[in-house]
Design an enzyme around this catalytic site. Structure first.
Site, PDB file in Angstrom:
ATOM      1  CG  HIS A   1       1.010   4.334   7.552  1.00 19.23           C
ATOM      2  ND1 HIS A   1      -0.129   3.683   6.831  1.00 19.23           N
ATOM      3  CD2 HIS A   1       1.952   3.392   7.356  1.00 19.23           C
ATOM      4  CE1 HIS A   1       0.027   2.686   6.261  1.00 19.23           C
ATOM      5  NE2 HIS A   1       1.197   2.667   6.444  1.00 19.23           N
TER       6      HIS A   1
ATOM      7  CG  HIS B   1       8.451  -1.490   3.523  1.00 19.08           C
ATOM      8  ND1 HIS B   1       7.474  -2.523   3.677  1.00 19.08           N
ATOM      9  CD2 HIS B   1       8.041  -0.424   3.877  1.00 19.08           C
ATOM     10  CE1 HIS B   1       6.374  -2.125   4.185  1.00 19.08           C
ATOM     11  NE2 HIS B   1       6.604  -0.753   4.327  1.00 19.08           N
TER      12      HIS B   1
ATOM     13  CD  GLU C   1       3.081  -1.476   6.183  1.00 22.95           C
ATOM     14  OE1 GLU C   1       2.937  -0.672   6.694  1.00 22.95           O
ATOM     15  OE2 GLU C   1       3.336  -1.950   5.091  1.00 22.95           O
TER      16      GLU C   1
ATOM     17  CG  HIS D   1      -0.228  -0.078   2.456  1.00 26.74           C
ATOM     18  ND1 HIS D   1      -0.881  -0.749   3.630  1.00 26.74           N
ATOM     19  CD2 HIS D   1       0.813   0.312   3.159  1.00 26.74           C
ATOM     20  CE1 HIS D   1      -0.047  -0.494   4.559  1.00 26.74           C
ATOM     21  NE2 HIS D   1       0.871   0.111   4.285  1.00 26.74           N
TER      22      HIS D   1
HETATM   23  C1  DHB Z   1       6.629   3.327   2.160  1.00 25.75           C
HETATM   24  C2  DHB Z   1       5.744   1.890   2.301  1.00 25.75           C
HETATM   25  C3  DHB Z   1       4.571   1.748   3.258  1.00 25.75           C
HETATM   26  O1  DHB Z   1       4.265   0.625   3.461  1.00 25.75           O
HETATM   27  C4  DHB Z   1       4.309   3.008   3.818  1.00 25.75           C
HETATM   28  O2  DHB Z   1       3.382   2.886   4.654  1.00 25.75           O
HETATM   29  C5  DHB Z   1       5.062   4.200   3.818  1.00 25.75           C
HETATM   30  C6  DHB Z   1       6.101   4.320   2.928  1.00 25.75           C
HETATM   31  C7  DHB Z   1       7.573   3.555   1.026  1.00 25.75           C
HETATM   32  O3  DHB Z   1       7.893   2.215   0.531  1.00 25.75           O
HETATM   33  O4  DHB Z   1       8.066   4.614   0.813  1.00 25.75           O
HETATM   34 FE    FE Z   2       2.753   0.963   5.427  1.00 32.93          FE
END
Ligand code: DHB
Ligand code: FE
Length: 280
Positions: free
Chosen positions: A59, A193, A240, A12
């Site tokens: 977030h 990530h 996540e 997302h």
């Molecule tokens: C990014 C990915 C995320 O899931 C998020 O909530 C905020 C930023 C990113 O890859 O920049």
């Molecule tokens: Fe996220």
């Protein structure tokens, strides 16, 4: 009776929403990402649900760190796209099916899940980016949405196993809702990530692809992944992925994978996306 007919998982990433909103989806960088959703966008035209139960995380948009519910179910009639610091996304309002949301909340409590009720909540990229990816540019979303917000931002986050149990309880709750409704459940976020600290930028394709494989028929292994494992293997925001387990558990034991997509990079994230059909 209501029935869960499909499960969808997708990252997302907010930058995907920005690329989409600014019409940059055909740019060299973004085209491969958006191409990965073409199959599902076509599929969902013939498989539009009445309601999506959309597992995502806030977030710090609607819930600042003063109150952080572990699991929070959207109960309001409507949810406004959040202003995450650069203005509200120009996407439709999100409308609830409050009858089903109320039923699920009651059944979860009966099932010993002490779910938090959100009577007011703006919804951020965690919820609206998946809707844009699946439905494209629309003046209104073609289905109702029940937001299910999961705490993955503030320690202690729930375990993957607890998310699995929640998904199973949601499956039971939907199955005893008397109205004929076509319900989908979506799990969002991930895949690997890390946005912060010395390991910022971490991506782990081996972990991600094993997770995708096991999502079909190796779920016992996925349920055992600890929060520390997610942190170590998939980066601080890889946690996540526990929201994918809610989705997967709600589909029951056997599923068919209708579509899979994996792509690196998109912003800081490995994008993963699957469409699953329950077989029992
Ligand atoms: C990014 C990915 C995320 O899931 C998020 O909530 C905020 C930023 C990113 O890859 O920049
Ligand atoms: Fe996220």
């Amino acid at each position: 009776m209501a029935k869960i007919t499909a499960g969808i998982a997708t990252s997302h990433v907010p930058a995907i929403g920005a690329a989409f909103d600014q019409g940059r989806d055909q740019d060299e960088y973004w085209k491969p990402v958006f191409d990965g959703y073409e199959w599902a966008k076509e599929w969902i035209k013939d498989n539009t649900p009445d309601v999506v139960i959309l597992c995502y995380n806030d977030h710090a948009s609607a819930m600042m760190l003063d109150i952080v519910p572990t699991f929070a179910l959207g109960f309001a009639e409507e949810f406004e796209p959040a202003d995450e610091g650069w203005g509200r996304r120009d996407v439709p309002m999100v409308y609830n099916n409050t009858d089903l949301a109320g039923h699920i909340a009651e059944q979860l409590v009966i099932d010993n899940f002490d779910i938090t009720i959100m009577n007011q909540m703006d919804v951020d990229h965690g919820l609206t980016v998946p809707l844009s990816l699946m439905f494209g540019r629309v003046s209104e979303w073609p289905c109702k949405v029940i937001p299910l917000a999961v705490n993955v931002t503030q320690f202690p986050t729930p375990s993957g196993e607890r998310c699995w149990q929640l998904g199973a309880a949601i499956r039971d709750a939907v199955a005893c809702f008397p109205e004929d409704l076509n319900v989908q459940i979506w799990g969002t976020g991930g895949m690997s990530h890390q946005l912060q600290g010395p390991r910022a930028g971490l991506i782990n394709p081996d972990f991600d692809n094993e997770f995708l494989d096991k999502l079909i028929d190796g779920t016992d292994d996925l349920r055992k992944i600890t929060r520390l494992d997610y942190l170590r293997e998939s980066g601080s925001e890889g946690i996540e992925l526990i929201m994918w387990l809610i989705m997967r558990a709600a589909l029951g034991e056997k599923v068919e994978e209708l579509h899979r997509f994996y792509h690196v990079p998109a912003s800081n994230t490995a994008v993963g996306h699957v469409v699953l059909k329950p077989l029992d």
